[in-house]
Design a protein around this motif. Structure first.
Motif, PDB file in Angstrom:
ATOM      1  N   PHE A 264       0.828  -1.198   0.000  1.00  7.62           N
ATOM      2  CA  PHE A 264       0.000   0.000   0.000  1.00  7.62           C
ATOM      3  C   PHE A 264       0.876   1.267   0.000  1.00  7.62           C
ATOM      4  O   PHE A 264       1.958   1.287   0.581  1.00  7.62           O
TER       5      PHE A 264
ATOM      6  N   GLU B 245      -5.386   6.160  -0.157  1.00 10.79           N
ATOM      7  CA  GLU B 245      -4.548   4.971  -0.069  1.00 10.79           C
ATOM      8  C   GLU B 245      -4.863   4.051  -1.242  1.00 10.79           C
ATOM      9  O   GLU B 245      -6.036   3.806  -1.559  1.00 10.79           O
TER      10      GLU B 245
ATOM     11  N   ASP C 284      -3.688   0.325  -3.440  1.00  9.61           N
ATOM     12  CA  ASP C 284      -3.150  -1.003  -3.183  1.00  9.61           C
ATOM     13  C   ASP C 284      -2.433  -1.535  -4.416  1.00  9.61           C
ATOM     14  O   ASP C 284      -3.042  -1.726  -5.465  1.00  9.61           O
TER      15      ASP C 284
END
Length: 852
Positions: free
Chosen positions: A782, A823, A825
């Protein structure tokens, strides 16, 4: 306003460097060849950099460059490009070389400038327009209106004083207007180069005389007194003495124009040497309009090897009365008396009382004009460092400089109203409405000769400049008419700390460096190298891009201070080829310094003798990387904002015979150089700027304007449509406000809105781009994208491979105004390099991410 320019050749003109405060060139005893001074002088700077290394240049290169620039301007108009906006100053003037008054309309005044063309007012000086700037060489030697037809105007190009730069950049002949300056026609005398005076028959506008000095650096036949009988269509040389003696002044009897007086001046300059005098400096008279001449000697100084420049004036009200101003000494042309004739020049007598022996200081070759009140022969002016006036026919004199600037070149008294007087000097134009009792400085003529410019990055309305004879100046508001002087001398480099604008650094000639801790107020001296060091007329200084408390200073070696100039230490040995053969302490010097923003240990310098040197260790070790570069005066080195091994070099000089590149780049720290001059004209380039956010966007300043490239020099376009054909010495950029500032040598400062260029983002886009950060990067799983939005917008964050294929949409949502953290991934993607693209409300930015 329509301009009709009909000339076969245009030679760019630049005139001009005088010296500290009073423009005083120091007297130097002859050395070497008898009668010559071989010690270089500060004002050789402009000539020397353009003529290095052969001490001459080919005028055809300038003509070719003019044609290329003219075509580029036409292309810019076809692209509907923006215009440059004047910045000023308009309240601080530059050198006025000549003045012409309309004989019946007191509101009409013409002002000739050293390097800025001709300005005209029709309302007595309240408003001005440029009427001569694209027609030809814009250095003006003299302007004359035909008394019988005052809409007929003759303009002689090329300032005729002995300043070294007037020989480096010269005039291209005579221009004529028949409609008060609206339109101009080229009238020849291309190689006359420097025009001292034009005199027109009061009753016949087609008969005129031109006093031509010819080339300064060398000898030529195109000098002496020329006459036209058909309005300039044809010219005849009616007085000629030698290929090193020109005609500096001419006067006609206003009641009988067949009586002509001419002053000749023997003078020649060579690189590092000059002789401004000789036995052929004399006064002549003709009774038949110039067909035959007699030498006038009775009562005048006997012409000898020391006789210098001579000024002439005839009394309009009593034309049998003439005045002459003599100088002596081939180096200084110091004052040698005022002489008067009351019998039309047959006999003369020295009449001054000795009170103005210092009127010319030690550079009389720069002055020498006499002016007589048109209504009374006893009232006359001698123009020099000061303006001196006599009211008793030249016997006693008073200094009437009053509140005016020094260095006087022009003064005219209105023939119908002697209370109306206009004077011109190195500080601009002044008008008296009461016979010289009081003088008012005229605003509105933007003709400063500037060396450097600087934008306050924190308050971009605050603009600074280094000006010839006017010191370091600034505007606190961005207005064109509120400039003020903060340091004297000739102004050169000026720097404002981009993190704390209380700290301002400025210098005058030869690197006398000052610092202010109060935004430019209370300048205090801090440094001028070691007494044995050599410092350039325009000594380079630089604030470190990573830490502006560190300042660099270039002599023949590089100095560094890490405490804002309190202490300096050398970080190199001599980086030049050594002292110049002349023994000069102002050549063999560093001319430019560049510190890589991405690696402050990487420092490049260029020198006036063709060297480029680099250190990758903050000064511990230096490498000469000049191999592959032309041997020319290095004007500027700049570095890429992101890569310390990528640098750019610009060069002065003109093409001689073969092609001469003027912009080169390296991507390997100087091991190899590539020419990126492309379609640029082959004339001196004085500055280069690399856009900090778009490294392929380049701007250069040359001797005819400003150009830009959007593809790292693959192709160049001229910037704007209205930049005069004058030398641009320096550029500065405010990236956030998206404007470029240009300092010209003759037309003050101008700025250009670069946001209109396709490659330049808007201020909003730039702010968005700079706020974006991805952390951590490289990433294992991440990571966060952090950015600021100027307003709330729906947007996307997407990931692409290097082939441009969309792999994954990481976010498709509404982003809030202000700071956002998203955020994302990467854990499902294999190791490698990816492109992350953020797009929201027309704002788009892409950044590389490495997945481990």
């Amino acid at each position: 306003m329509k301009k009709d320019s009909r000339h076969p050749i245009l030679v760019l003109v630049l005139l001009a460097f005088l010296y500290w405060n009073c423009s005083n060139e120091p007297a130097i005893s002859p050395q070497g060849e008898e009668g010559f001074s071989s010690k270089n002088l500060p004002h050789e700077w402009m000539f020397a950099q353009r003529a290095y290394p052969d001490n001459h240049f080919d005028k055809t290169a300038i003509n070719d460059a003019y044609r290329i620039t003219q075509l580029a301007k036409e292309a810019a108009r076809n692209r509907n490009e923006e215009e440059w906006e004047p910045v000023g100053p308009t309240n601080i003037g530059g050198r006025i070389t000549d003045i012409a008054l309309h004989p019946t309309d007191q509101g009409i005044i013409y002002a000739g400038t050293s390097v800025g063309g001709i300005f005209k007012t029709t309302d007595g000086g309240d408003n001005w327009e440029v009427v001569f700037e694209d027609e030809g060489a814009i250095s003006i030697g003299n302007i004359a209106l035909a008394p019988s037809s005052p809409n007929v105007v003759y303009a002689g190009s090329g300032e005729a004083n002995g300043s070294a730069t007037s020989g480096a950049f010269f005039g291209d002949g005579i221009y004529k207007s028949t409609d008060g300056g609206e339109n101009w026609e080229y009238k020849g005398l291309e190689n006359s180069q420097h025009i001292g005076r034009i005199a027109i028959d009061p009753a016949n506008a087609d008969r005129a005389y031109v006093a031509a000095m010819g080339t300064l650096y060398g000898k030529n036949e195109e000098r002496g007194l020329y006459r036209t009988l058909d309005g300039g269509d044809n010219w005849e040389k009616v007085l000629y003495l030698s290929d090193s003696t020109g005609c500096i002044d001419v006067a006609l009897n206003p009641q009988n124009a067949d009586i002509v007086y001419a002053a000749t001046w023997e003078r020649i300059r060579m690189p590092w040497q000059r002789r401004y005098g000789g036995a052929t400096s004399r006064i002549y008279r003709s009774f038949d309009g110039g067909d035959n001449w007699e030498l006038l000697t009775d009562g005048l100084p006997q012409s000898n090897e020391s006789t210098g420049k001579i000024g002439l004036a005839i009394s309009p009200s009593e034309p049998n009365i003439l005045y002459a101003c003599y100088t002596t000494n081939v180096i200084t042309n110091q004052f040698d008396g005022i002489y008067k004739s009351t019998d039309a020049g047959t006999s003369w007598q020295r009449i001054d009382d000795g009170s103005i022996d210092n009127v010319f200081s030690s550079f009389g070759w720069f002055f020498g004009n006499l002016r007589v009140n048109p209504l009374t022969s006893d009232d006359l002016y001698c123009l020099g460092l000061i303006a001196a006036r006599s009211l008793d026919g030249g016997m006693s004199w008073d200094n009437v400089t009053s509140n005016m600037h020094v260095d006087f070149h022009a003064l005219e008294i209105h023939p119908q109203n002697p209370d109306f007087i206009v004077a011109g000097n190195d500080g601009g134009l002044y008008i008296s409405q009461n016979g010289g009792a009081d003088w008012a400085h005229v605003k509105g003529i933007a003709n400063n000769m500037l060396y450097n410019c600087e934008i306050d990055q924190l308050q971009p309305e605050r603009i600074f400049a280094g000006a010839q004879d006017q010191g370091t100046i600034r505007t606190p508001t961005g207005s064109t008419d509120d400039f003020e002087k903060i340091l004297g001398g000739d102004g050169f480099q000026v720097l404002v700390d981009p993190t704390d604008n209380n700290f301002v650094f400025a210098e005058f000639q030869f690197g006398n460096l000052y610092r202010s801790e109060f935004g430019g107020d209370n300048m205090e001296f801090i440094f001028n190298a070691d007494p044995q060091d050599r410092t350039n007329w325009n000594t380079p200084i630089l604030l470190a891009p990573d830490n502006p408390t560190t300042i660099y200073y270039g002599a023949q070696r590089l100095y560094r201070s890490t405490d804002r100039g309190d202490n300096f230490m050398p970080i190199s040995n001599d980086l030049t080829d050594g002292q110049h053969p002349s023994g000069s302490f102002s050549y063999g010097t560093i001319t430019t310094i560049a510190v890589a923003p991405s690696d402050p240990q990487t420092i490049y310098v260029g020198t006036d003798d063709g060297n480029v040197q680099v250190t990758f260790s903050g000064g511990d070790n230096w490498q000469n990387i000049s191999e592959g570069l032309p041997d020319r005066y290095v004007t500027q080195v700049a570095t890429s904002p992101t890569d310390p091994l990528t640098a750019y070099v610009t060069l002065s000089g003109y093409r001689s015979i073969d092609y001469l590149p003027h912009v080169l780049t390296t991507t390997d720290g100087g091991e190899h150089w590539s020419d990126i001059s492309a379609n640029l004209p082959e004339i001196p380039i004085n500055d280069i700027i690399v856009h900090p956010d778009f490294p392929g966007l380049l701007f250069i300043a040359n001797d005819m304007g400003v150009w830009f490239s959007e593809n790292n020099g693959g192709e160049w376009k001229i910037l704007g449509t209205n930049m005069p054909f004058t030398v641009v010495n320096d550029l500065d950029l405010h990236a956030d406000e998206a404007f470029l500032l240009a300092a010209t040598f003759g037309r003050s400062m101008l700025k250009y809105d670069i946001s209109t260029l396709g490659a330049v983002p808007t201020k909003e886009q730039l702010s968005f781009q700079r706020s974006l950060n991805i952390y951590p990067n490289p990433v294992l799983g991440f990571t966060k994208i952090i950015f600021e939005m100027p307003r709330g917008e729906k947007g996307k964050i997407e990931v692409f491979n290097l082939n441009g294929s969309l792999l994954k949409t990481m976010a498709d949502q509404y982003f809030l105004q202000g700071k956002n953290e998203v955020e994302i991934d990467f854990s499902g993607l294999p190791s490698g390099m990816y492109l992350v693209r953020l797009a929201a409300g027309g704002l788009v930015f892409t950044k590389k991410v490495v997945k481990n």
